[in-house]
Scaffold this motif. Sequence first.
Motif, PDB file in Angstrom:
ATOM      1  N   THR A   1       0.824  -1.213   0.000  1.00 49.46           N
ATOM      2  CA  THR A   1       0.000   0.000   0.000  1.00 49.46           C
ATOM      3  C   THR A   1       0.863   1.270   0.000  1.00 49.46           C
ATOM      4  OG1 THR A   1      -0.113  -0.152   2.405  1.00 49.46           O
ATOM      5  CG2 THR A   1      -1.916  -1.125   1.146  1.00 49.46           C
ATOM      6  N   ARG A   2       2.194   1.088   0.377  1.00 46.46           N
ATOM      7  CA  ARG A   2       3.048   2.290   0.390  1.00 46.46           C
ATOM      8  C   ARG A   2       4.476   1.813   0.160  1.00 46.46           C
ATOM      9  NH1 ARG A   2       2.295   6.953   4.614  1.00 46.46           N
ATOM     10  NH2 ARG A   2       3.627   8.506   3.696  1.00 46.46           N
ATOM     11  N   PRO A   3       5.201   2.412  -0.822  1.00 50.07           N
ATOM     12  CA  PRO A   3       6.597   1.968  -1.023  1.00 50.07           C
ATOM     13  C   PRO A   3       7.495   2.644   0.029  1.00 50.07           C
ATOM     14  CG  PRO A   3       6.022   3.654  -2.612  1.00 50.07           C
ATOM     15  CD  PRO A   3       4.759   3.353  -1.811  1.00 50.07           C
ATOM     16  N   PRO A   4       8.704   2.140   0.213  1.00 50.88           N
ATOM     17  CA  PRO A   4       9.593   2.794   1.180  1.00 50.88           C
ATOM     18  C   PRO A   4      10.021   4.144   0.603  1.00 50.88           C
ATOM     19  CG  PRO A   4      10.708   1.025   0.026  1.00 50.88           C
ATOM     20  CD  PRO A   4       9.265   0.968  -0.392  1.00 50.88           C
ATOM     21  N   GLU A   5      10.257   5.106   1.511  1.00 51.63           N
ATOM     22  CA  GLU A   5      10.671   6.460   1.099  1.00 51.63           C
ATOM     23  C   GLU A   5      12.010   6.789   1.781  1.00 51.63           C
ATOM     24  OE1 GLU A   5       7.852   9.506   2.019  1.00 51.63           O
ATOM     25  OE2 GLU A   5       9.228  11.119   1.504  1.00 51.63           O
ATOM     26  N   LEU A   6      13.018   7.188   0.978  1.00 51.12           N
ATOM     27  CA  LEU A   6      14.371   7.510   1.520  1.00 51.12           C
ATOM     28  C   LEU A   6      14.296   8.846   2.241  1.00 51.12           C
ATOM     29  CD1 LEU A   6      17.379   6.782   1.766  1.00 51.12           C
ATOM     30  CD2 LEU A   6      17.753   7.941  -0.419  1.00 51.12           C
ATOM     31  N   LEU A   7      14.496   8.766   3.555  1.00 51.95           N
ATOM     32  CA  LEU A   7      14.462  10.012   4.324  1.00 51.95           C
ATOM     33  C   LEU A   7      15.874  10.632   4.491  1.00 51.95           C
ATOM     34  CD1 LEU A   7      11.968   8.966   7.176  1.00 51.95           C
ATOM     35  CD2 LEU A   7      11.458  10.214   5.074  1.00 51.95           C
ATOM     36  N   GLU A   8      16.861   9.783   4.676  1.00 46.22           N
ATOM     37  CA  GLU A   8      18.231  10.318   4.877  1.00 46.22           C
ATOM     38  C   GLU A   8      19.162   9.617   3.895  1.00 46.22           C
ATOM     39  OE1 GLU A   8      17.902  10.959   9.714  1.00 46.22           O
ATOM     40  OE2 GLU A   8      19.775  10.217   8.825  1.00 46.22           O
ATOM     41  N   PHE A   9      19.665  10.421   2.997  1.00 45.00           N
ATOM     42  CA  PHE A   9      20.640   9.903   2.022  1.00 45.00           C
ATOM     43  C   PHE A   9      22.061  10.141   2.593  1.00 45.00           C
ATOM     44  CE2 PHE A   9      22.489   8.877  -1.970  1.00 45.00           C
ATOM     45  CZ  PHE A   9      23.557   9.745  -2.149  1.00 45.00           C
ATOM     46  N   VAL A  10      22.904   9.203   2.367  1.00 45.05           N
ATOM     47  CA  VAL A  10      24.314   9.364   2.827  1.00 45.05           C
ATOM     48  C   VAL A  10      25.215   9.437   1.598  1.00 45.05           C
ATOM     49  CG1 VAL A  10      26.217   8.295   4.071  1.00 45.05           C
ATOM     50  CG2 VAL A  10      23.865   8.174   4.971  1.00 45.05           C
ATOM     51  N   GLN A  11      26.020  10.556   1.564  1.00 42.86           N
ATOM     52  CA  GLN A  11      26.939  10.755   0.429  1.00 42.86           C
ATOM     53  C   GLN A  11      28.135   9.813   0.565  1.00 42.86           C
ATOM     54  OE1 GLN A  11      26.767  13.396  -2.105  1.00 42.86           O
ATOM     55  NE2 GLN A  11      28.278  12.024  -2.977  1.00 42.86           N
ATOM     56  N   ALA A  12      28.315   9.032  -0.450  1.00 44.62           N
ATOM     57  CA  ALA A  12      29.500   8.149  -0.440  1.00 44.62           C
ATOM     58  C   ALA A  12      30.732   8.939  -0.907  1.00 44.62           C
ATOM     59  CB  ALA A  12      29.267   6.964  -1.354  1.00 44.62           C
ATOM     60  N   PRO A  13      31.874   8.808  -0.260  1.00 47.45           N
ATOM     61  CA  PRO A  13      33.073   9.499  -0.767  1.00 47.45           C
ATOM     62  C   PRO A  13      33.485   8.916  -2.116  1.00 47.45           C
ATOM     63  CG  PRO A  13      33.676   8.007   0.999  1.00 47.45           C
ATOM     64  CD  PRO A  13      32.176   8.032   0.942  1.00 47.45           C
ATOM     65  N   TYR A  14      33.882   9.830  -2.990  1.00 54.75           N
ATOM     66  CA  TYR A  14      34.264   9.369  -4.334  1.00 54.75           C
ATOM     67  C   TYR A  14      35.594   8.619  -4.191  1.00 54.75           C
ATOM     68  CZ  TYR A  14      33.614   9.603  -9.376  1.00 54.75           C
ATOM     69  OH  TYR A  14      33.350   9.296 -10.683  1.00 54.75           O
ATOM     70  N   PRO A  15      35.660   7.398  -4.623  1.00 53.97           N
ATOM     71  CA  PRO A  15      36.919   6.657  -4.478  1.00 53.97           C
ATOM     72  C   PRO A  15      38.079   7.441  -5.117  1.00 53.97           C
ATOM     73  CG  PRO A  15      35.162   5.203  -5.208  1.00 53.97           C
ATOM     74  CD  PRO A  15      34.607   6.583  -5.280  1.00 53.97           C
ATOM     75  N   ALA A  16      39.167   7.520  -4.362  1.00 52.69           N
ATOM     76  CA  ALA A  16      40.318   8.327  -4.825  1.00 52.69           C
ATOM     77  C   ALA A  16      40.886   7.809  -6.139  1.00 52.69           C
ATOM     78  CB  ALA A  16      41.400   8.346  -3.750  1.00 52.69           C
ATOM     79  N   GLU A  17      40.925   6.493  -6.235  1.00 50.71           N
ATOM     80  CA  GLU A  17      41.488   5.891  -7.446  1.00 50.71           C
ATOM     81  C   GLU A  17      40.662   6.291  -8.649  1.00 50.71           C
ATOM     82  OE1 GLU A  17      41.392   1.632  -7.238  1.00 50.71           O
ATOM     83  OE2 GLU A  17      41.502   1.430  -9.387  1.00 50.71           O
ATOM     84  N   ALA A  18      39.338   6.219  -8.454  1.00 52.26           N
ATOM     85  CA  ALA A  18      38.454   6.523  -9.582  1.00 52.26           C
ATOM     86  C   ALA A  18      38.517   7.998  -9.913  1.00 52.26           C
ATOM     87  CB  ALA A  18      37.037   6.101  -9.231  1.00 52.26           C
ATOM     88  N   GLN A  19      38.638   8.840  -8.881  1.00 43.63           N
ATOM     89  CA  GLN A  19      38.675  10.279  -9.128  1.00 43.63           C
ATOM     90  C   GLN A  19      39.953  10.674  -9.858  1.00 43.63           C
ATOM     91  OE1 GLN A  19      38.355  12.735  -5.642  1.00 43.63           O
ATOM     92  NE2 GLN A  19      37.918  14.551  -6.824  1.00 43.63           N
TER      93      GLN A  19
END
Lengths: 266, 851
Positions: free
Chosen positions: B41-59
Amino acid sequence: MRFDILTVLSLVLSTLTAGCDGDFASRSEILDYRVLGLEADPPEVGPEGSVRLTAHDLDPEGRPVSYAWTLCLYSVGPLVDFACADPALAFDLQGGRTVDLDLAAYDLRAFVDALGGVPRADGTFATLSDGFDVYVVLESGPAAGPRTRSVKRVRVREGGDPNRNPTAALRVSAERAAPGSTVTLTVVPGPDARETFDGAEGGRATEELVYAWYSTGGELASALTYGDDAEVELDLPAEPGPVDVALAVRDGRGGLAVVTRRIEVE
Amino acid sequence: MFVSLSKPDSARAATRTALALLLVTAGLLARDAAAAEGQLTRPPELLEFVQAPYPAEAQAAGVTGAVTLLLTIEADGAVSAVEVTEPAGHGFDAAAAEAARAFVFRPAEIDGQPAPVQIAYRYAFTLAEAPAVVSTGTLVVRLVERGTRKPLAAITVRAGDAEAVSDAEGVVRFAELPEGPLRLEVRDPAFVTVEDRETIRAGEEVTVTWRLERTGFADDLEAVGRRPAKEVTRRTLSVQEIRTVPGTNGDALRVVQNLPGVARAPFGLGGLVLRGGGESRAYLEGHPIPTPFHFGLRSTVSTALIESIDLYPGNHGPEFGRGNGGIVDIRLRKPGRDGWHGYGEVDLFDAGAFLEAPVGEKGGIALGARRSYIDALVPLLLTDEQLDAFPVAPRYYDYQALYQTDLSGGHDLRLMAFGGGDRTVFLVEEPADTDPAVRGKADLELDWVGGQAEWGWRVAPDARHRLSAGYVFEAQRGALGKDLAFDYDMHRVTVRDDVEVKAAEWLKVRGGADLEVEHIRATVSLPPPTKDGETAAPVGATGVLKSDSTETWFMPAAWAELELTWGDLTVLPGFRADYWTIVDAVALQPRATARYKVTDDTTVKGGVGLYSERPDLDEVDPVFGDPSVGLERSVHYSAGVEQRLGEYLTADLVGFYKDFDDLVTRTDDADEGSTGFANQGEGRAYGLEALLRLENHPRLYGWVAYTLMRSERRDAPGDDWRLFGSDQTHNVTVVGNYKLSTTWELGLRWRFVSGNPYTPIERGTYDSDADAYVPVPGAPLSRRLEPFHQLDLRVDKHWIFDAWRMTTYLDVQNAYLRQNPEGVTYNFDFTEQAIIGGLPLVPSFGVRGEF
């Protein structure tokens, strides 16, 4: 040139470098005819006095020697080889090794009066009471040997206490000695050898005797000694034969005594 | 649903920000069976998003990616499990999973009730440019010379793309440099290149000090303040040349002896005979030096204070006078104002120290002192018996203090004090065979003290006034034995007032007055001094002359000179008038020189002038000489050419003629009231001087000097001409100094000089009272010694440290052991002669530390 430190320094340097070549024979070695001194007896005399002049010389070869004496009443001095200021002031003297000089013959009073005093090197003028020097020149030597020109001053002074020649004896430690051995020569001044006199700076001064040593063979330890240093050693030659030794004693004021002895090296 | 997140703006510029894209697909999976039968009847809703650090190697690689995750979300909305279902690699998987575990959801609802579910979640990583951020900082670079700490001006510094030149304090400032690492560079031919990096921080000032090391070791390679030439012949030596010419131990006045026109003194002693004679004078800033040399060995002026030395072998201008010879003029430098500096040095003969420091903003002070230590070594080197001969071993010392300041209004002030002394006592126990009277204790002492004050005023850009005064007290005492002595005191006051005005483009006017006053007291007991060409007689034969005198010489002078310029022609007519008391004589001396610039590289020149000097003091003394004698005079002529031969090479060729008149000589007869001197002599000196000189080269300096000369005298009218005592037909000097590297220097000096003339002794006359032979000379100065030639070598090694440097040197005189003849000696009756040889190999070693 200034009167400066370099004046005396140059004198000292020239002294230190003079004869610095070790090949020069010492003045004490008599290798040829040599005049050891001219004696004036007395060395100081009044204007009318008499003087006996004696040439003390030595020739190792014993050759006959000729003498020619000249009197000069006024000499220009050592820087011009004791030339006589005027030929008219020069006089030949007759004699041999010894000459008697009678100053009365030269009227020195008139001479001094004519000059108004005898000029001195310092620009002043000397009177008879101050005293001045007349010069005696000797040309001497063996006929086939070196001629030596020698000069002697005779002090002419009126009044005062005239200088006298010193007296001395010469002792040798051995009159006969082995070749290569050493003997000691000793001067014994006479009782009145060291006179006192009026010094130039005022006050009284005492003569300092200077001893000049000579030998015709071997080697003397010193050519000159002074005052109380009255002994000198002589290393005798390796070859046998006679060795003449001589001592000339000077009092620094024109007085002279010469004594000789013979040592047999055998 | 797509969510884009970005970091908030920051102060940094141009950063890159990782963005995470959140993707929730519509595909949800029920987590357990119970929930599977109900209705979502109700899908889950993202209340708090967490920023992942950009991998140094990839950056770093600039790579993006997306990770698909299976998230298990519980009924309370927490994420209980994360599974990577589609990995992206490059570190993205772990980063995304870590961040997703911290997500907070509103839980899903099944049939209206919170229930656990599983969802597929795609976590995407992308790169995007952030907005530019401007941030700057300041950099200050201070440049000093390594070893001396001296600030270095006019050096270009590069900082990134910026470039600036250091100021007089050695400082260069860069403002608004971008934050971050910065490349710095100094690239100057005089110094070793330096490169470095500094990090600039925003809003901060960074200061760095760089110590630059010279590629050459150039101490004032160019003579500071070299003045335009107006004279026919003026030769200048720089500080570097003074310090490093072999065979001179850094002695300023002895280095002068290596220039053309200067005779070589016997035994290498000090002395100044220029262009064939006449009195030559040494000046210190326009005031005569009281005593130029210690015992003839070392000069009395410290080299540390010297900026340059000018040598005028003849035909000098009217500002100098009272001499028929030449002039050596020592110029002092200003004490350094860039901080404290100094040195200490030790060599074979003496030890010295020097210190200089700023005083206020415009002034400086310098202090120097030197003392010999031979007297300290003698007791260590001699036996007790030998030591008895040296009651006081030779010692000398000197000191100087100098203060200089610039004042407002174009004024400047210089004050100087100096002093020194020489002393020795030794015993002459064994007199020479040729002079038995010279014996006893020799006691020699010389002391002096004095000062100078100078006020300068640049009245206008083209007008300068200089007023200076000096005072010296000198005392000399000596005694040898009981008969020889002298005691001499002199007070000398000198005043100079010089003015120079540029009245027009074609006209300069110079003039001035100078006054020397000497008050002399002398008590002397010495034999008559010998004059040129004369041979000394033993003291016992000549006796001594005694003199006690006090006299004051008052010697004013005035001079003037015009400098007239028409195109390439410069003419300098001048005039000098001198007066001397005592001899009550006036000398009017016109002088003139001319220079014509034929091309930029070629100048022809010439000059003529009258010169005068007073007689020697002994010649006017009433006891030793003749108070009626007067001035000696001369006329100088010279002409020559200067030619520049390229960037570093110059040639100077000068012909000269000097005509001497009224020379005081000894008369043959002693006139009544005098002791035989008169102004009856004459002389002539003529020749050629050539100088080929290499200078201003960073690694090499040197010169070849050649003098061809004849100097003659005639002592009285009608006499034959004879040679002058210091006549040296050929005089060649080759000097060279080469910098092998920044730390090694090699130097050489080779000299060839014709032997000095000497008077042969024909025989001796025996003085029975002196018990010595008086030499009877032959023709005066009619023989000549064999030539002198000698090689001197020198090597300098430098160590350069951050704040100081050290130099050691080895100086070897007479490297090939030439037995040079310096004089003639005789046996007691002048029947034998031998040559006096010069000094053998003479090594000298020195150490100097300076900061």
